[in-house]
Design a protein around this motif. Structure first.
Motif, PDB file in Angstrom:
ATOM      1  N   GLU A   1       0.800  -1.337  -0.006  1.00 54.93           N
ATOM      2  CA  GLU A   1       0.041   0.104  -0.075  1.00 54.93           C
ATOM      3  C   GLU A   1       0.879   1.210  -0.106  1.00 54.93           C
ATOM      4  O   GLU A   1       0.424   2.286  -0.652  1.00 54.93           O
ATOM      5  CB  GLU A   1      -0.657   0.005   1.239  1.00 54.93           C
ATOM      6  N   ILE A   2       2.041   1.157   0.612  1.00 53.02           N
ATOM      7  CA  ILE A   2       2.712   2.348   0.747  1.00 53.02           C
ATOM      8  C   ILE A   2       3.165   2.775  -0.589  1.00 53.02           C
ATOM      9  O   ILE A   2       2.939   4.160  -1.018  1.00 53.02           O
ATOM     10  CB  ILE A   2       4.175   1.950   1.413  1.00 53.02           C
ATOM     11  N   ASP A   3       3.368   2.058  -1.514  1.00 55.92           N
ATOM     12  CA  ASP A   3       3.825   2.417  -2.902  1.00 55.92           C
ATOM     13  C   ASP A   3       2.868   3.259  -3.480  1.00 55.92           C
ATOM     14  O   ASP A   3       3.109   4.358  -4.042  1.00 55.92           O
ATOM     15  CB  ASP A   3       3.957   1.265  -3.926  1.00 55.92           C
ATOM     16  N   SER A   4       1.422   2.587  -3.485  1.00 55.08           N
ATOM     17  CA  SER A   4       0.350   3.522  -4.008  1.00 55.08           C
ATOM     18  C   SER A   4       0.137   4.821  -3.163  1.00 55.08           C
ATOM     19  O   SER A   4      -0.295   5.684  -3.900  1.00 55.08           O
ATOM     20  CB  SER A   4      -0.786   2.472  -4.195  1.00 55.08           C
ATOM     21  N   LEU A   5       0.159   4.650  -1.866  1.00 53.94           N
ATOM     22  CA  LEU A   5       0.164   5.821  -1.080  1.00 53.94           C
ATOM     23  C   LEU A   5       0.851   6.966  -1.236  1.00 53.94           C
ATOM     24  O   LEU A   5       0.574   8.279  -1.435  1.00 53.94           O
ATOM     25  CB  LEU A   5       0.048   5.520   0.386  1.00 53.94           C
ATOM     26  N   SER A   6       2.346   6.494  -1.636  1.00 56.35           N
ATOM     27  CA  SER A   6       3.114   7.566  -1.910  1.00 56.35           C
ATOM     28  C   SER A   6       2.831   8.503  -3.049  1.00 56.35           C
ATOM     29  O   SER A   6       2.994   9.782  -3.124  1.00 56.35           O
ATOM     30  CB  SER A   6       4.642   7.087  -1.848  1.00 56.35           C
ATOM     31  N   ALA A   7       2.278   7.728  -4.173  1.00 56.34           N
ATOM     32  CA  ALA A   7       2.065   8.057  -5.263  1.00 56.34           C
ATOM     33  C   ALA A   7       0.736   9.177  -5.059  1.00 56.34           C
ATOM     34  O   ALA A   7       0.755  10.195  -5.442  1.00 56.34           O
ATOM     35  CB  ALA A   7       1.654   7.234  -6.257  1.00 56.34           C
ATOM     36  N   GLU A   8       0.037   8.871  -4.136  1.00 58.80           N
ATOM     37  CA  GLU A   8      -1.223   9.277  -3.774  1.00 58.80           C
ATOM     38  C   GLU A   8      -1.001  10.715  -3.209  1.00 58.80           C
ATOM     39  O   GLU A   8      -1.737  11.830  -3.141  1.00 58.80           O
ATOM     40  CB  GLU A   8      -2.463   8.377  -3.087  1.00 58.80           C
ATOM     41  N   ASN A   9      -0.041  10.537  -2.176  1.00 56.29           N
ATOM     42  CA  ASN A   9       0.509  11.619  -1.443  1.00 56.29           C
ATOM     43  C   ASN A   9       0.812  12.817  -2.231  1.00 56.29           C
ATOM     44  O   ASN A   9       0.477  13.979  -1.637  1.00 56.29           O
ATOM     45  CB  ASN A   9       1.575  10.789  -0.459  1.00 56.29           C
ATOM     46  N   LYS A  10       1.485  12.572  -3.144  1.00 52.27           N
ATOM     47  CA  LYS A  10       1.941  13.642  -3.955  1.00 52.27           C
ATOM     48  C   LYS A  10       0.857  14.318  -4.423  1.00 52.27           C
ATOM     49  O   LYS A  10       0.864  15.764  -4.286  1.00 52.27           O
ATOM     50  CB  LYS A  10       2.963  13.056  -5.284  1.00 52.27           C
ATOM     51  N   LEU A  11      -0.076  13.504  -4.820  1.00 53.40           N
ATOM     52  CA  LEU A  11      -1.302  14.172  -5.430  1.00 53.40           C
ATOM     53  C   LEU A  11      -2.126  14.965  -4.418  1.00 53.40           C
ATOM     54  O   LEU A  11      -2.452  16.059  -4.375  1.00 53.40           O
ATOM     55  CB  LEU A  11      -2.514  13.388  -5.793  1.00 53.40           C
ATOM     56  N   LEU A  12      -2.018  14.608  -3.097  1.00 50.99           N
ATOM     57  CA  LEU A  12      -2.620  15.016  -1.873  1.00 50.99           C
ATOM     58  C   LEU A  12      -2.060  16.476  -1.691  1.00 50.99           C
ATOM     59  O   LEU A  12      -2.601  17.164  -1.074  1.00 50.99           O
ATOM     60  CB  LEU A  12      -2.916  14.229  -0.688  1.00 50.99           C
ATOM     61  N   GLN A  13      -0.759  16.354  -1.904  1.00 48.25           N
ATOM     62  CA  GLN A  13      -0.019  17.619  -1.344  1.00 48.25           C
ATOM     63  C   GLN A  13      -0.334  18.750  -2.118  1.00 48.25           C
ATOM     64  O   GLN A  13      -0.459  19.698  -1.522  1.00 48.25           O
ATOM     65  CB  GLN A  13       1.327  17.257  -1.393  1.00 48.25           C
ATOM     66  N   GLN A  14      -0.735  18.256  -3.344  1.00 49.04           N
ATOM     67  CA  GLN A  14      -1.021  19.132  -4.366  1.00 49.04           C
ATOM     68  C   GLN A  14      -2.402  19.868  -3.998  1.00 49.04           C
ATOM     69  O   GLN A  14      -2.647  21.105  -3.869  1.00 49.04           O
ATOM     70  CB  GLN A  14      -1.177  18.874  -5.901  1.00 49.04           C
ATOM     71  N   ASP A  15      -3.094  18.968  -3.517  1.00 51.35           N
ATOM     72  CA  ASP A  15      -4.566  19.271  -3.160  1.00 51.35           C
ATOM     73  C   ASP A  15      -4.538  19.989  -1.917  1.00 51.35           C
ATOM     74  O   ASP A  15      -5.086  21.148  -1.953  1.00 51.35           O
ATOM     75  CB  ASP A  15      -5.265  18.202  -2.896  1.00 51.35           C
ATOM     76  N   LYS A  16      -3.498  19.833  -0.946  1.00 49.23           N
ATOM     77  CA  LYS A  16      -3.340  20.545   0.274  1.00 49.23           C
ATOM     78  C   LYS A  16      -3.064  22.094   0.086  1.00 49.23           C
ATOM     79  O   LYS A  16      -3.557  23.004   0.467  1.00 49.23           O
ATOM     80  CB  LYS A  16      -2.448  19.784   1.124  1.00 49.23           C
TER      81      LYS A  16
END
Lengths: 178, 289
Positions: free
Chosen positions: B84-99
């Motif tokens: 999950e970490i792999d997919s999450l870290s990708a998602e995290n980047k997106l979220l950071q943009q969202d943030k």
């Protein structure tokens, strides 16, 4: 008198446990209704008066802390205590099936009453889903905990009033173990 | 043989008397809520300190229980988590943009200052509701600590609920996932108003309902919902959660959907109480004009 005092202490302890410790022991998102077991048991074991007395105490505790109106909880618990007290004649210490079914029935009655007073009157009419989501799991969990509580109550009863062996003269049946 | 207490009154009549008293009590406590406060506080003051003690023990026990029961699960989970970490870290980047975007929007609505500017008090959750029907809890601060009815309660950065009852040393909080709770909200991005109401059927899944959104509103899943200006009890701009599963009502006039609360209701230990009550009198005056 001893009985009333011990029941009072038990109810307070169970109330404290139910609102704190059992919150972290949730199964399927429900907690067992310990107070209901106590009310049902005291009604069933000691009659209508005792059932109603514990009903008043339980209801008062729940109402004062968690309810918006005082009286509704008392009403529901007193009715449960009274109904169980009516079944007092069926009480026989070694038989667990009747008291346990009494708990199940009481929990259903309590759940249905709670639903009627607090949900149906507000227009939440989907009874089946509330039954499946809350009433049924709560009843199952309550019965499981109820078994343990009943064992404890019987043990307590034996401690407080040790059974006196009565020699039976008229009937030939002996209660003593051979 | 057991001794019977010598009460000559039939329990039947006592039941009737109790029922009558209860019904009267219900009416009295409905009509004159203040009159019942002394009774509540007597019971509450006696019980809450004990609850606080047991609760800390309970927390420890559940920690130990969790530790024991979850050991096996943990190993399995660990493997899953690594994936999950792999997919999450990708998602995290997106979220950071969202943030980043979100922060921009907060500035846009000048909510940022308000949000940080609210005076807050930390409180500990003492006990939860004793039954399975309602979602309210007791916190260990009361009027002595400056709390009052209608103060908003947060956990982390999300709205948790509102204080409905205050006593000297403790107060009762009704959470927003409670069946009786309804909050006027607004979509941060589009300013479309909506109602966020708790629902017992959904509470166990950790989501609540949003209703009465304008049918033409251009909203998407994942949009943030905050408390609205028009709410008369909730301060504006507090994050409630993120919308999901939005769909049009059958009438096509309104939309409805679900909302994932920003606060984690399954693990509420500490909450923040905003010690500022929304002055709704101004608002009512404005509405009258």
């Amino acid at each position: 008198m001893k009985r009333y005092i011990s029941m009072f202490i038990l109810i307070v302890v169970c109330f404290l446990l139910q609102t704190t410790l059992f919150q972290s022991l949730q199964i399927a998102n429900v907690i067992p209704n310990l107070l209901l077991v106590l009310v049902a048991a005291s009604g069933f074991m000691y009659g209508r008066m005792m059932g109603m007395c514990s009903g008043i105490l339980c209801g008062l505790l729940m109402d004062c802390l968690y309810s918006n109106v005082i009286g509704l909880g008392i009403l529901m618990f007193v009715i449960i205590g009274y109904i169980n007290g009516m079944a007092n004649k069926l009480y026989f210490k070694d038989d667990m099936s009747i008291p346990l079914s009494a708990i199940v029935i009481s929990d259903f009655i309590y759940g249905i009453m709670y639903y009627m007073f607090n949900f149906m009157l507000r227009g939440r009419l989907d009874f089946v889903s509330y039954f499946k989501g809350v009433i049924l799991p709560e009843a199952v969990y309550t019965v499981i905990v109820g078994v343990l509580l009943y064992k404890f109550l019987h043990w307590l009863e034996d401690k407080m009033y040790p059974p006196v062996e009565i020699p039976l003269e008229i009937t030939g049946v002996s209660t003593e173990e051979e | 043989m057991r001794k019977r207490t010598k009460v000559t009154i039939d329990p039947k009549y006592i039941l009737i008397v109790i029922v009558v008293i209860c019904v009267a009590l219900i009416f009295v406590s409905f009509k004159f809520e203040d009159k019942m406060a002394p009774l509540r506080s007597v019971v509450g003051n006696a019980v809450t300190p004990m609850q606080r003690g047991i609760n800390s023990i309970g927390a420890k026990i559940s920690e130990v229980m969790e530790y024991v029961t979850s050991l096996e699960k943990l190993v399995k989970e660990n493997n899953e988590l690594k994936e999950e970490i792999d997919s999450l870290s990708a998602e995290n980047k997106l979220l950071q943009q969202d943030k980043y975007e979100l922060e921009n929007f907060r500035k846009l609505y000048s909510l940022d200052e308000q949000y940080a500017g609210y005076p807050k008090v930390t409180a500990r959750v003492v006990s939860s509701d004793g039954d399975n029907w309602a979602n309210s809890f007791i916190i260990d601060k009361g009027s002595d600590d400056g709390l009052a009815v209608n103060m908003n309660v947060m956990a982390g950065d999300g709205l948790v609920g509102i204080i409905t009852k205050v006593n000297k040393s403790y107060s009762k909080v009704r959470s927003i996932i409670d069946d009786a709770s309804s909050v006027a909200g607004t979509f941060l991005k589009t300013s479309d108003s909506c109602f966020v109401s708790g629902n017992l059927q959904l509470a166990n899944q950790g989501i609540i309902e949003i209703t009465d959104i304008d049918g033409t509103a251009d909203i998407k899943d994942g949009y943030a919902v905050v408390t609205s200006q028009i709410s008369n009890k909730y301060l504006p701009g507090i994050l409630i959660g993120y919308a999901k599963d939005l769909k049009k009502d059958s009438t096509n006039i309104t939309q409805r959907g679900y909302l994932t609360p920003a606060a984690d209701f399954s693990k509420l230990n500490m909450v923040l109480v905003i010690t500022q009550v929304k002055d709704s009198e101004d608002l009512e005056e404005m509405l009258d004009k």
